[in-house]
Scaffold this active site. Structure first.
Site, PDB file in Angstrom:
ATOM      1  N   GLU A 178      31.684  60.495  58.555  1.00  0.00           N
ATOM      2  CA  GLU A 178      32.619  59.583  57.890  1.00  0.00           C
ATOM      3  C   GLU A 178      32.287  59.437  56.400  1.00  0.00           C
ATOM      4  O   GLU A 178      33.118  58.976  55.625  1.00  0.00           O
ATOM      5  CB  GLU A 178      32.604  58.203  58.573  1.00  0.00           C
ATOM      6  CG  GLU A 178      31.277  57.445  58.550  1.00  0.00           C
ATOM      7  CD  GLU A 178      30.298  57.887  59.655  1.00  0.00           C
ATOM      8  OE1 GLU A 178      30.446  58.997  60.192  1.00  0.00           O
ATOM      9  OE2 GLU A 178      29.376  57.106  59.938  1.00  0.00           O
ATOM     10  N   CYS A 283      18.000  69.769  55.745  1.00  0.00           N
ATOM     11  CA  CYS A 283      17.089  69.669  56.886  1.00  0.00           C
ATOM     12  C   CYS A 283      15.982  70.713  56.797  1.00  0.00           C
ATOM     13  O   CYS A 283      15.007  70.633  57.524  1.00  0.00           O
ATOM     14  CB  CYS A 283      17.856  69.823  58.181  1.00  0.00           C
ATOM     15  SG  CYS A 283      18.582  71.443  58.330  1.00  0.00           S
TER      16      CYS A 283
HETATM   17  P1  NAD Z   1      23.356  60.713  61.189  1.00  0.00           P
HETATM   18  O1  NAD Z   1      22.546  60.931  62.421  1.00  0.00           O
HETATM   19  O2  NAD Z   1      23.361  59.369  60.584  1.00  0.00           O
HETATM   20  O3  NAD Z   1      24.904  61.071  61.462  1.00  0.00           O
HETATM   21  C1  NAD Z   1      25.293  62.299  62.040  1.00  0.00           C
HETATM   22  C2  NAD Z   1      26.586  62.097  62.813  1.00  0.00           C
HETATM   23  O4  NAD Z   1      26.363  61.159  63.870  1.00  0.00           O
HETATM   24  C3  NAD Z   1      27.729  61.543  61.980  1.00  0.00           C
HETATM   25  O5  NAD Z   1      28.914  62.234  62.316  1.00  0.00           O
HETATM   26  C4  NAD Z   1      27.808  60.068  62.376  1.00  0.00           C
HETATM   27  O6  NAD Z   1      29.130  59.584  62.362  1.00  0.00           O
HETATM   28  C5  NAD Z   1      27.256  60.054  63.785  1.00  0.00           C
HETATM   29  N1  NAD Z   1      26.467  58.849  64.082  1.00  0.00           N
HETATM   30  C6  NAD Z   1      25.696  58.137  63.222  1.00  0.00           C
HETATM   31  N2  NAD Z   1      25.096  57.113  63.867  1.00  0.00           N
HETATM   32  C7  NAD Z   1      25.491  57.183  65.151  1.00  0.00           C
HETATM   33  C8  NAD Z   1      25.195  56.401  66.298  1.00  0.00           C
HETATM   34  N3  NAD Z   1      24.392  55.352  66.248  1.00  0.00           N
HETATM   35  N4  NAD Z   1      25.770  56.747  67.467  1.00  0.00           N
HETATM   36  C9  NAD Z   1      26.585  57.814  67.549  1.00  0.00           C
HETATM   37  N5  NAD Z   1      26.899  58.594  66.482  1.00  0.00           N
HETATM   38  C10 NAD Z   1      26.358  58.290  65.294  1.00  0.00           C
HETATM   39  O7  NAD Z   1      22.882  61.825  60.139  1.00  0.00           O
HETATM   40  P2  NAD Z   1      23.282  61.959  58.609  1.00  0.00           P
HETATM   41  O8  NAD Z   1      22.625  60.867  57.842  1.00  0.00           O
HETATM   42  O9  NAD Z   1      24.726  62.168  58.475  1.00  0.00           O
HETATM   43  O10 NAD Z   1      22.583  63.353  58.252  1.00  0.00           O
HETATM   44  C11 NAD Z   1      21.251  63.469  57.818  1.00  0.00           C
HETATM   45  C12 NAD Z   1      20.328  63.838  58.961  1.00  0.00           C
HETATM   46  O11 NAD Z   1      20.753  65.043  59.570  1.00  0.00           O
HETATM   47  C13 NAD Z   1      18.906  64.091  58.490  1.00  0.00           C
HETATM   48  O12 NAD Z   1      18.015  63.501  59.403  1.00  0.00           O
HETATM   49  C14 NAD Z   1      18.787  65.606  58.522  1.00  0.00           C
HETATM   50  O13 NAD Z   1      17.473  66.096  58.697  1.00  0.00           O
HETATM   51  C15 NAD Z   1      19.642  65.930  59.702  1.00  0.00           C
HETATM   52  N6  NAD Z   1      20.091  67.301  59.669  1.00  0.00           N
HETATM   53  C16 NAD Z   1      19.517  68.172  60.529  1.00  0.00           C
HETATM   54  C17 NAD Z   1      19.880  69.499  60.506  1.00  0.00           C
HETATM   55  C18 NAD Z   1      19.245  70.481  61.447  1.00  0.00           C
HETATM   56  O14 NAD Z   1      19.661  71.622  61.441  1.00  0.00           O
HETATM   57  N7  NAD Z   1      18.262  70.093  62.230  1.00  0.00           N
HETATM   58  C19 NAD Z   1      20.852  69.940  59.597  1.00  0.00           C
HETATM   59  C20 NAD Z   1      21.433  69.013  58.731  1.00  0.00           C
HETATM   60  C21 NAD Z   1      21.047  67.690  58.775  1.00  0.00           C
END
Ligand code: NAD
Length: 491
Positions: A178, A283
């Protein structure tokens, strides 16, 4: 400002949700969109699943050579519109235009790899396991699949899954972050032109409610998630509880060892690119740098010089090397983690906290920061910062450094800088991380390799990209057939 629409049943439709939140440009806090959010978005998921399931039931029987034809079109459309998509990525995520273009190149590469699905789907056949009996395995699609993406790669991450899923005969629901939904809207305008069947792929906006609706929907067979570890763990547990196939990629804290035999100039340049690229919001960003042996002062000096020379600013300015972090909250969180490192006994070698960018005073900027000698027993040592902060440590031997890496909870990547092949072999064999770099700063697998996180960086079995994705998006069926010889003789 208009609220973004979902793409459901191949039409742009208003969300059932009555609430929305603003999409903000992190470089200047200007509102650039409104995205549906909160209660009501679960009804959107249901509509999308119905459309996708209907389309999938015909699509599953379309020959795979035909199923990849829309992907060839999509590749061309993505290439033709690359500059426009990249500008949107920069506007909503803050990364530099060069980084946004690089992100879309990797997305395109995944489309190209998925175009080889006809070959990747080929399976195994054993003739005459006993006379007259053959045994073989076929791969069939799952049905409706879903992808939930994070903010830091608004364009690329969906492509670790989407092209493979549809080439394998599935439908898909995409839920972008979002915080950065505009890029996927642009991409879906292109998907609309590819000739994919009506309703097969759908874009549904929202946050936690939308995700929960995906996890609980009985007609969604699999969930591909990328985001923070806490949410990945939740997705994995709740999705599995509902009987779904789940691949959930989580957070990271990527260590890098620099041995005294490493090329100092090359290593320091590559390492700072890795730490500060995308403002550390990657990441696979290097975050803990461990110097080993007696050249540590030379390496420390080179890293410092390389870090402090980087230009921070608005990503649309071609002279800028590092953009802002995603939100003011994120900036506050990173500041407080830097302070935690200091409180736990660390020293700030380079402090980027009080950076102001002229013309962009309201942006979430943090300039390159280096913390050194942080406590090995403190909280920061294993906390993902996800910002432009390098933690610099020194250890006596490569064995100490590998043991330190292996004691960490994450396992996304680990890198080594050396000119000694024996050390490189030992490291790649022993380090407990799924993506290994030797004289590489960002060990990002090409599209035909799996994106191979370990430990708390991944929950599941099969990863995104390449052959793993083909296996994830299909279920195997083993067939044993008896055709007695006598029957053949009749003709
Ligand atoms: P996030 O976990 O906050 O959000 C990711 C997705 O989950 C979003 O679409 C969001 O709407 C949804 N979401 C958020 N909170 C939620 C909840 N409580 N319940 C259900 N859905 C929920 O992550 P972010 O801040 O958008 O991204 C950064 C994170 O992603 C970092 O920790 C990074 O390391 C990780 N990441 C990992 C990789 C990988 O390949 N391992 C790649 C890119 C990013």
């Amino acid at each position: 400002m208009e609220i973004l629409q979902n793409y459901v049943g191949s039409e742009w439709k208003n969300s059932s949700s009555k609430t929305s939140i603003a999409v903000i440009n992190p470089a200047n806090q200007e509102e650039i969109g409104k995205v549906p959010y909160g209660p009501g978005t679960s009804a959107d998921v249901d509509l999308a699943v119905r459309a996708s399931l209907k389309a999938h039931l015909e699509w599953r029987d379309v020959p795979v050579m035909q199923r990849v034809q829309p992907l060839f079109k999509l590749k061309r459309l993505l290439e033709e519109n690359l500059d426009d998509i990249a500008a949107t990525i920069t506007m909503e995520s803050g990364k530099t235009l060069a980084e946004s273009k690089g992100e879309m190149q990797r997305a395109i590469e995944n489309v190209e790899t998925a175009c080889s699905t006809p070959m990747l789907l080929q399976s195994e056949f054993s003739e005459n396991i006993v006379p007259g009996i053959d045994e073989f395995m076929i791969r069939q699609p799952l049905g409706v699949t879903a992808c939930i993406a994070p903010f830091n790669f608004p364009g690329m991450i969906t492509f670790w899954f989407l092209p493979y899923s549809i080439a394998c005969g599935n439908g898909m629901i995409v839920k972008p972050s979002e915080k950065v939904p505009l890029t996927m809207v642009k991409i879906f305008r292109l998907i609309d032109q590819t000739g994919l069947p009506k309703g097969l792929v759908n874009l549904v906006h929202g946050g936690k409610e939308t995700v929960d609706a995906i996890l609980d929907h009985p007609d969604i067979q699999s969930v591909s998630f990328v985001g923070s570890t806490a949410v990945a763990r939740y997705i994995y547990a709740r999705g599995a509880q509902a009987g779904k196939r789940v691949q959930a990629q989580g957070g990271a804290k990527n260590p890098v060892i620099v041995l005294p035999d490493a090329d100092v100039e090359m290593s320091s340049k590559i390492i700072t690119d890795s730490v500060y690229g995308c403002a550390g919001q990657r990441c696979l960003a290097a975050s803990t740098i461990i110097t080993v042996g007696d050249k540590n002062n030379e390496i420390r000096e080179a890293l410092y010089e390389s870090a402090r020379g980087r230009t921070t600013g608005y990503g649309m300015d071609p002279s800028v090397e590092m953009g802002p972090v995603i939100t003011p909250d994120s900036k506050t969180r990173i500041h407080s983690l830097i302070q935690k490192g200091i409180d736990e006994g660390g020293h700030v070698l380079l402090d980027g906290r009080n950076t102001k960018v002229t013309g962009y005073e309201r942006g979430n900027f943090i300039a390159p920061t280096i913390l050194e000698n942080i406590s090995l027993t403190g909280e920061l040592i294993d906390t993902e910062i996800f910002g432009p902060v390098m933690s610099l440590l020194h250890m006596d031997t490569i064995d100490d450094a590998i043991a330190f890496i292996n004691s960490g909870k994450y396992g996304n990547s680990a890198c080594l800088f050396t000119s000694n092949g024996a050390h490189a072999r030992k490291f790649r064999n022993q380090a407990t991380a799924g993506n290994i770099g030797i004289n590489i700063g960002v060990a990002a697998p090409l599209a035909h390799f799996p994106f191979s996180g370990w430990k708390d960086s991944f929950f599941g079995d099969l990863h995104g990209q390449g052959r793993h994705a083909i296996e994830f998006f299909t279920q195997t069926k083993v067939v044993i057939e008896r055709w007695p010889k006598e029957w053949s003789r009749k003709f």
